[in-house]
Scaffold this active site. Sequence first.
Site, PDB file in Angstrom:
ATOM      1  N   ARG A   1       1.026  -1.256  -0.037  1.00 50.57           N
ATOM      2  CA  ARG A   1      -0.040  -0.160   0.323  1.00 50.57           C
ATOM      3  C   ARG A   1       0.458   0.978  -0.122  1.00 50.57           C
ATOM      4  NH1 ARG A   1       2.156   3.400   4.618  1.00 50.57           N
ATOM      5  NH2 ARG A   1       1.352   2.078   5.994  1.00 50.57           N
TER       6      ARG A   1
ATOM      7  N   GLU B   1      -6.986   8.097   7.995  1.00 48.12           N
ATOM      8  CA  GLU B   1      -5.268   8.057   8.526  1.00 48.12           C
ATOM      9  C   GLU B   1      -4.570   8.801   7.649  1.00 48.12           C
ATOM     10  OE1 GLU B   1      -2.365   6.092  10.627  1.00 48.12           O
ATOM     11  OE2 GLU B   1      -0.882   7.038  10.128  1.00 48.12           O
TER      12      GLU B   1
ATOM     13  N   ARG C   1      -5.536   5.904   0.059  1.00 46.22           N
ATOM     14  CA  ARG C   1      -4.000   4.837   1.038  1.00 46.22           C
ATOM     15  C   ARG C   1      -5.065   3.811  -0.350  1.00 46.22           C
ATOM     16  NH1 ARG C   1      -1.969   3.346   6.218  1.00 46.22           N
ATOM     17  NH2 ARG C   1      -1.332   5.627   6.631  1.00 46.22           N
TER      18      ARG C   1
ATOM     19  N   CYS D   1       1.314  10.884   9.428  1.00 42.12           N
ATOM     20  CA  CYS D   1       1.900  10.318  10.439  1.00 42.12           C
ATOM     21  C   CYS D   1       3.397  10.475   9.751  1.00 42.12           C
ATOM     22  CB  CYS D   1       1.881   9.004  10.699  1.00 42.12           C
ATOM     23  SG  CYS D   1       3.019   8.089  12.557  1.00 42.12           S
TER      24      CYS D   1
ATOM     25  N   THR E   1       5.859   8.366  10.128  1.00 43.40           N
ATOM     26  CA  THR E   1       6.556   6.885   9.775  1.00 43.40           C
ATOM     27  C   THR E   1       6.231   6.763   8.288  1.00 43.40           C
ATOM     28  OG1 THR E   1       4.544   5.887  10.678  1.00 43.40           O
ATOM     29  CG2 THR E   1       6.140   6.344  12.032  1.00 43.40           C
TER      30      THR E   1
ATOM     31  N   ARG F   1       3.893   0.073   2.298  1.00 47.21           N
ATOM     32  CA  ARG F   1       4.718  -0.967   2.847  1.00 47.21           C
ATOM     33  C   ARG F   1       3.993  -2.000   2.350  1.00 47.21           C
ATOM     34  NH1 ARG F   1       2.970  -4.429   7.383  1.00 47.21           N
ATOM     35  NH2 ARG F   1       0.544  -4.011   6.989  1.00 47.21           N
TER      36      ARG F   1
ATOM     37  N   ARG G   1       4.120  -7.688  12.341  1.00 49.68           N
ATOM     38  CA  ARG G   1       3.552  -6.944  13.137  1.00 49.68           C
ATOM     39  C   ARG G   1       1.918  -8.227  12.960  1.00 49.68           C
ATOM     40  NH1 ARG G   1       1.248  -1.991   9.969  1.00 49.68           N
ATOM     41  NH2 ARG G   1       3.052  -0.169  10.936  1.00 49.68           N
TER      42      ARG G   1
ATOM     43  N   GLU H   1      -1.633  -3.505  11.995  1.00 53.76           N
ATOM     44  CA  GLU H   1      -1.171  -2.538  12.959  1.00 53.76           C
ATOM     45  C   GLU H   1      -1.638  -3.048  15.101  1.00 53.76           C
ATOM     46  OE1 GLU H   1      -0.671   1.391  12.526  1.00 53.76           O
ATOM     47  OE2 GLU H   1       1.614   1.617  13.642  1.00 53.76           O
TER      48      GLU H   1
HETATM   49  P1  ADP Z   1      -1.592  -0.123   7.063  1.00 51.19           P
HETATM   50  O1  ADP Z   1      -1.171  -1.188   5.825  1.00 51.19           O
HETATM   51  O2  ADP Z   1      -2.129   0.742   6.505  1.00 51.19           O
HETATM   52  O3  ADP Z   1      -0.136   0.676   7.746  1.00 51.19           O
HETATM   53  P2  ADP Z   1      -2.807  -2.451   8.805  1.00 51.19           P
HETATM   54  O4  ADP Z   1      -1.125  -2.416   9.627  1.00 51.19           O
HETATM   55  O5  ADP Z   1      -3.312  -2.017   9.845  1.00 51.19           O
HETATM   56  O6  ADP Z   1      -2.714  -0.847   7.994  1.00 51.19           O
HETATM   57  O7  ADP Z   1      -2.889  -3.026   8.197  1.00 51.19           O
HETATM   58  C1  ADP Z   1      -4.412  -3.334   7.217  1.00 51.19           C
HETATM   59  C2  ADP Z   1      -4.571  -4.161   6.336  1.00 51.19           C
HETATM   60  O8  ADP Z   1      -4.115  -5.076   6.226  1.00 51.19           O
HETATM   61  C3  ADP Z   1      -4.908  -5.122   7.965  1.00 51.19           C
HETATM   62  O9  ADP Z   1      -6.419  -5.926   8.223  1.00 51.19           O
HETATM   63  C4  ADP Z   1      -4.036  -6.424   7.663  1.00 51.19           C
HETATM   64  O10 ADP Z   1      -4.305  -7.344   8.325  1.00 51.19           O
HETATM   65  C5  ADP Z   1      -4.257  -6.452   6.197  1.00 51.19           C
HETATM   66  N1  ADP Z   1      -2.959  -6.721   5.944  1.00 51.19           N
HETATM   67  C6  ADP Z   1      -1.806  -5.974   5.827  1.00 51.19           C
HETATM   68  N2  ADP Z   1      -0.721  -6.765   5.275  1.00 51.19           N
HETATM   69  C7  ADP Z   1      -1.792  -8.049   4.186  1.00 51.19           C
HETATM   70  C8  ADP Z   1      -1.082  -9.459   3.526  1.00 51.19           C
HETATM   71  N3  ADP Z   1       0.521  -9.484   3.538  1.00 51.19           N
HETATM   72  N4  ADP Z   1      -2.307 -10.147   2.987  1.00 51.19           N
HETATM   73  C9  ADP Z   1      -3.456  -9.969   3.994  1.00 51.19           C
HETATM   74  N5  ADP Z   1      -3.586  -8.524   4.302  1.00 51.19           N
HETATM   75  C10 ADP Z   1      -2.743  -7.596   4.879  1.00 51.19           C
HETATM   76  N1  ARG Z   2       0.795   7.541  16.465  1.00 51.86           N
HETATM   77  C1  ARG Z   2       0.478   5.526  16.999  1.00 51.86           C
HETATM   78  C2  ARG Z   2       2.240   5.401  17.743  1.00 51.86           C
HETATM   79  O1  ARG Z   2       2.761   6.606  17.555  1.00 51.86           O
HETATM   80  C3  ARG Z   2       0.873   4.828  15.293  1.00 51.86           C
HETATM   81  C4  ARG Z   2       2.539   5.626  14.933  1.00 51.86           C
HETATM   82  C5  ARG Z   2       2.621   4.508  13.494  1.00 51.86           C
HETATM   83  N2  ARG Z   2       1.626   4.312  12.964  1.00 51.86           N
HETATM   84  C6  ARG Z   2       1.119   4.394  12.138  1.00 51.86           C
HETATM   85  N3  ARG Z   2      -0.067   4.206  11.869  1.00 51.86           N
HETATM   86  N4  ARG Z   2       1.222   5.493  11.348  1.00 51.86           N
HETATM   87  O2  ARG Z   2       1.656   4.612  18.314  1.00 51.86           O
END
Ligand code: ADP
Ligand code: ARG
Length: 343
Positions: A113, A212, A216, A258, A260, A267, A296, A301
Site C-alpha cells: 500500500r 489516516e 491508501r 504520520c 513514519t 508498506r 505486526r 498494527e
Molecule cells: P497499514 O497497512 O495501512 O499500515 P494495518 O497494519 O492496520 O495498516 O493493516 C491494514 C489491513 O491490511 C489489516 O487488516 C491487515 O491484516 C491487512 N494486511 C496487511 N498485510 C497483509 C497481507 N500481506 N495480506 C493480507 N492482508 C494484509
Molecule cells: N500514533 C501511533 C503510535 O505512535 C501509530 C504510529 C505509527 N503507525 C501509524 N499507523 N501511523 O504508536
Amino acid sequence: MPYPTFPSDCSSALCRHLSPELYARLKDLKTRYGYTLDQLIRSGMENPDSSIGVYAGDEESYRLFAPLLDPIIREYHGFDPEKERHRSDMDPAHLDAPDPDPEGKYVLSTRIRVGRNLHCFPLGANLARRERLIVECLVSDALKSLGGDLAGTYYPLEGMDDATKARLIEDHFLFKEGDRFLESAGLNRDWPEGRGIYHNHDKSFLVWVNEEDQLRIISMEPGADIGRVFERLSRAVSALERKLSFAYDERLGYLSSCPTNLGTAMRASVHIRLPKLGEDMETFREICDRYELQIRGIHGEHSESEGGIYDVSNRRRLGITEVEAAGEMARGVRELIEKEKRL
Ligand code: ADP
Ligand code: ARG
C-alpha cells in the site's frame, strides 16, 4: 498549556524528543491552516504507550515544527531531513523481488500500500468537515475513471451494513474503526461521514478514503508474487496521478499524517506462517532487523499474531525508493523462510 508531562515509563518518540525548551519555543506557532503544536502532539499525550505520538496537520507542519519532527524522522527512517532528499522509483522494470516462496508453503498473501494526500488541502487531522467531503468527492470521481482490472466501485462507509463491514475487516480489506491513536489526533471526527472503500471485482486493488491518510492505495492478492502486486500498484498510482495532485515535498517525499509514513509512504507486507521462528522471537527479530523489517500481528498494527502467522513488512519508507523497499522485503522474507525450514 504549560509543558506537558509524561509518565515515567513513557518511551514514545514524542516524549524522548520534546523538552521544556522546545515546547516553549514551538507552542505559540500556528500553520497557515491553523494547526498548532498542541494538536500535533495530542495523540502522544493522550496515549503515552504510543511508539511515535505525533500527527502532522498539513504540509507546513513539517517545516514549522521541524525542530521536533526532524529528529523523530531521522530516528525512524535513518534519513537526515536537513541534508538528504527523498527519491521515488515505482518503475516495476527496476524491481528485483523474486517470489520468495515459489512452492507456496509459507506466504499466504502479499499486500503493498501507499499513502497519499491531496495537495492544496490540510492533512486529515486538520481537515474540516466540508473539506473532507470535497476530498471524498474528488477521489471517488478520479476512481471512476479507472478501467481494466482496476475498474471497481466506491462504497461509502456511511450506510454500509454492519455485517458487510465486519466481513471486509475480518478479510483484511477494510480499516478498523475506533483506533484510539487516530481518535486523539482528531482523525476520526465526523466518523463515518466522508470515509469509504473502493475495490475492483476480485479485491486485488483497493483504495481507502479518508482514514489516516486521504488515500491508501492498496494492491493485494494470495501468494507471494511481489512483482505482480507491485506492478498493479504502480499502474494504479500512475493512473490516479493523472487525475489528482498529491502532496509531495522535495525533501520528505509524499506527505502523510504520520512521520513514519513519509517518503514512499509504502508498506509492502506478506502474511507469512512461521510457527518455529515464532517460538524463537530473538532469531526472528534479528533477521528482521538486518533487513529493516517490521513484525505486526495478523489484523494489522497493534494486533497479535494468530496460529504462527505474522505480518512482515518494510519498516523504512523515507530515503529508500519503492523498488528498493519492496526488494529488501523480498530478500528478508526469503531468509526468514530458509531459517524456518532449518529449525
Ligand atoms: P497499514 O497497512 O495501512 O499500515 P494495518 O497494519 O492496520 O495498516 O493493516 C491494514 C489491513 O491490511 C489489516 O487488516 C491487515 O491484516 C491487512 N494486511 C496487511 N498485510 C497483509 C497481507 N500481506 N495480506 C493480507 N492482508 C494484509
Ligand atoms: N500514533 C501511533 C503510535 O505512535 C501509530 C504510529 C505509527 N503507525 C501509524 N499507523 N501511523 O504508536
